[in-house]
Design an enzyme around this catalytic site. Structure first.
Site, PDB file in Angstrom:
ATOM      1  CB  SER A 254      -0.906   0.024   1.227  1.00  0.00           C
ATOM      2  OG  SER A 254      -0.181   0.414   2.389  1.00  0.00           O
ATOM      3  CG  ASP A 255       1.464   5.845  -1.419  1.00  0.00           C
ATOM      4  OD1 ASP A 255       2.386   6.024  -0.598  1.00  0.00           O
ATOM      5  OD2 ASP A 255       1.326   6.548  -2.428  1.00  0.00           O
ATOM      6  CE1 TYR A 256       4.544   7.117   6.271  1.00  0.00           C
ATOM      7  CE2 TYR A 256       2.358   8.004   6.750  1.00  0.00           C
ATOM      8  CZ  TYR A 256       3.661   7.740   7.140  1.00  0.00           C
ATOM      9  OH  TYR A 256       4.083   8.100   8.397  1.00  0.00           O
ATOM     10  CB  THR A 257      -1.710   5.581   6.222  1.00  0.00           C
ATOM     11  OG1 THR A 257      -1.853   6.837   5.545  1.00  0.00           O
ATOM     12  CG2 THR A 257      -0.571   5.641   7.215  1.00  0.00           C
TER      13      THR A 257
END
Length: 712
Positions: A254-257
């Protein structure tokens, strides 16, 4: 493996053992480092990111190997987009070279520096097609075209990863952001994406598929939704297409969060629900939120996530760790002697940084002012970028060595001793005194070199703009200098296409200099003084007005296309034509080129045949120069409205003064294919137009017919 150990392998957290931010309070840093060590010992994390340093990295890896039950090594990842310590041009600028081989070389150099610094894995390349210049992340990609974007994406994957992923200098790549992040509505960061499936498949997905075919083993999910379904919770995208159609065997991070943000989207009820939706959609690794390690064990116990799915996700991650050689050599990229040799490695990349930078510069205008003279010409270098050292690298340079970065004034003064340097104004503020001083200096000079544009923090993530123009204070300086009457060369620094106007547009010469990195000054000076003849071409269309966005050369035809005459009841605006001020593929040289009419091997292309197209290109000037020869097509009648032109080939060629070369291309049926009204990817028989020209707006077409399969 226990469920908790499996969830740990599916989790990546920020590296607080060796953080890259020097401003972190030492006490806070020590506490966070202890917490991360505890997470590693408890097998609650399998990868960490955005840390640097071999000594601390070896210790973190030792803990993972020796102090956990299973001894599974960590992967160290990081955001290394366009250079580690040596910074190369922003990807958009590098794409202006129209030389994927340059991108492969700079990615390889980046891999050498990055792996010597204790990092296995980069979150790059960014392969999003960006058709709206208001979006800040245009700077991180290769522009508005699918074909050009694919070529640069593949080159960067190959450069990062090298020929053997197990090698000490192989840097695992991560094409991102899957998918259609470049289609955010209104160019606004993190906004929704509303596009058709055919546009998704024909525009936004091809670069990802090309990267996977080139050997990429990881992808990063996007923040945006697509037609109401967030990408990081989109099973159709992450599983049906990626694994079902493309047979991808690697893993998705995933991208950040981004998994946690499913809650903000209103797609998930809470963190637990978000973990379920993201994981079952096909996002294997959760970045920073901690949702997987917190919730997956319970989700499996409750039957909401199958143990088989968890096992498959873990296998993908372990398979990638195996593929890069971590099980055989867990201390890969953690060699103290290699780290000690970094200074030598970095210095060996200065020439490549300079070469890539000057090849990225685009000459938009030249009224016989350039190149400048190295003597006998008084030069005023003025503007907020004249001697600035803080805005050379561009966005997303986490580690770049600013002490080695060379500003514009230093580069120019290496070529000429008759240079006066002034600031004139700040990036967004001006004073009458500063402008008056600049005007008086301009009157004493023979030529003004005006260094203006966007500061570094105007582009990149979370830096969308509604008005993509030169900041007002700098425009005011340009107008005042123009009134002084001295010829002006504009050095336009930017991370996107800008709508330039007034004195900036009227300047006698304009060079687009993007953010060029470590060797900014020398590269610009090479072009200014003619030691390098500019050969860059625009990878994005420069609009006449901000309100034209989104503006891209390969837009579909309309029922009322704008001609050259009356604009009434045509597809246009009241204020400006529906054309770019400077189109995709445009760029001048210090010499001139002419193109003959393209020649085709046949006017009727058989269904399984290859069409050969060639053109005679001549250097009609007095200098040697390089031209980017560009092949475009248009499908005249189809089941879906087709773009007015589509790039299908390009080649940069060196022509000596007076030389003519025959440049040839080949087209196959696959090159003519698209997703039709029935959803199938196929070519359709009929008439096509073909151009071989110097830009997306140049040249006259020739025609050919693609014959049906039964006729071929």
């Amino acid at each position: 493996m226990t469920l908790e150990e499996k969830a740990g392998q599916l989790t990546i957290l920020a590296d607080t053992i060796r953080p890259c931010n020097p401003d972190i309070n030492p006490e806070v840093n020590h506490r966070q480092a202890d917490e991360m060590v505890d997470q590693i010992r408890r097998s609650r994390v399998g990868s960490i990111f955005n840390g640097v340093g071999v000594k601390e990295g070896r210790e973190a890896q030792r803990i993972a190997i020796e102090e956990t039950r299973l001894g599974i090594p960590l992967i160290f990842g990081s955001d290394v987009i366009h250079g580690m310590w040596t910074v190369f041009p922003i990807p958009l600028g590098e794409a202006a070279s129209f030389e994927p081989s340059i991108a492969e070389q700079t990615a390889r150099a980046t891999a050498l520096e990055t792996t010597a610094s204790g990092i296995h894995w980069t979150f790059a390349p960014m392969v999003d097609v960006a058709r709206d210049q208001r979006w800040g992340r245009v700077a991180e990609g290769s522009g508005e075209d699918v074909f050009l974007g694919k070529a640069f994406a593949v080159a960067r994957v190959k450069g990062f990863q090298g020929s053997d992923l197990r090698s000490e200098d192989a840097l695992l790549s991560t094409p991102k952001h899957f998918a259609a992040y470049g289609g955010v509505s209104g160019g606004m960061e993190y906004n929704f994406v509303e596009i058709s499936e055919s546009t998704l498949r024909d525009v936004h997905l091809p670069a990802f598929k090309a990267c996977l075919d080139a050997g990429a083993l990881t992808l990063m999910s996007a923040f945006n939704d697509i037609a109401g379904v967030p990408a990081s919770g989109n099973k159709w995208l992450m599983t049906d297409i990626l694994r079902g159609e493309w047979h991808f065997k690697g893993f998705v991070v995933s991208d950040y969060t981004a998994d946690e943000e499913l809650v903000n989207h209103g797609f998930a009820a809470d963190g637990r629900d978000a973990a379920r939706l993201a994981f079952t959609a096909g996002v294997d690794m959760s970045m920073q939120s901690g949702l997987y390690v917190d919730h997956l064990p319970d989700l499996v116990a409750s039957g909401q996530v199958s143990l088989e799915a968890v096992d498959e996700g873990v296998r993908r991650i372990l398979s990638v760790k195996k593929a890069i050689g971590l099980f055989e050599n867990p201390y890969k990229c953690l060699d103290l002697k290699r780290e000690e040799s970094l200074e030598k490695i970095k210095s060996g990349h200065d020439e490549l940084a300079r070469e890539s930078a000057r090849r990225s510069i685009v000459l938009l205008k030249n009224e016989k002012l350039l190149p400048l003279k190295k003597s006998g010409q008084k030069i005023l270098l003025v503007g907020p970028f004249a001697s600035d050292v803080d805005n050379l690298h561009g966005c997303w340079t986490v580690y770049g060595d600013k002490k080695r970065a060379v500003p514009v004034d230093v580069g120019i003064c290496m070529k000429s001793k008759d240079v006066e340097v002034l600031q004139g104004c700040n990036f967004e503020a001006s004073t009458d005194r500063g402008i008056d001083e600049a005007v008086e200096a301009a009157k004493r000079a023979d030529v003004v070199v005006l260094a203006i544009g966007e500061p570094e923090d105007f582009s990149g993530e979370s830096q969308s703009r509604t008005q993509i123009v030169v900041p007002e204070a700098q425009q005011k300086l340009a107008e005042a200098l123009a009134a002084a009457g001295t010829p002006i060369v504009v050095l336009l620094r930017t991370g996107r296409a800008l709508a330039i106007s007034g004195a900036v547009l009227r300047a006698e010469a304009i060079l687009v200099t993007w953010f060029l990195g470590t060797q900014t000054g020398p590269a610009i000076a090479d072009v200014l003084f003619g030691d390098y003849n500019p050969s860059g071409k625009l990878p994005v269309s420069f609009p006449a007005d901000s309100g034209q966005q989104p503006l891209f050369y390969n837009a579909p035809r309309t029922g009322r296309p704008q001609g050259n005459g009356d604009r009434t009841f045509k597809a246009t605006w009241r204020e400006v034509h529906s054309k770019a001020l400077f189109p995709f593929g445009f760029g001048l040289s210090y010499t001139s080129f002419s193109f003959a009419t393209p020649l085709l091997s046949t006017s009727t292309m058989g269904w399984d045949e290859t069409l050969k197209a060639s053109v005679q290109v001549s250097n009609t000037g007095e200098r040697d120069g390089e031209e980017v020869v560009q092949l475009y097509i248009h499908d005249c009648v189809a089941s879906r409205v087709r773009p007015v032109r589509e790039l299908k080939g390009f080649r940069k060629v060196l022509l000596r003064a007076g030389e003519t070369q025959k440049i040839s291309f080949e087209l196959r049926r696959l090159d003519l294919s698209f997703h039709g009204a029935d959803g199938n990817f196929q070519a359709e028989p009929g008439e096509f137009h073909l151009w071989i020209s110097s830009s997306s707006a140049a040249g006259e077409p020739v025609k050919f017919q693609l014959m049906p399969a039964s006729v071929a």
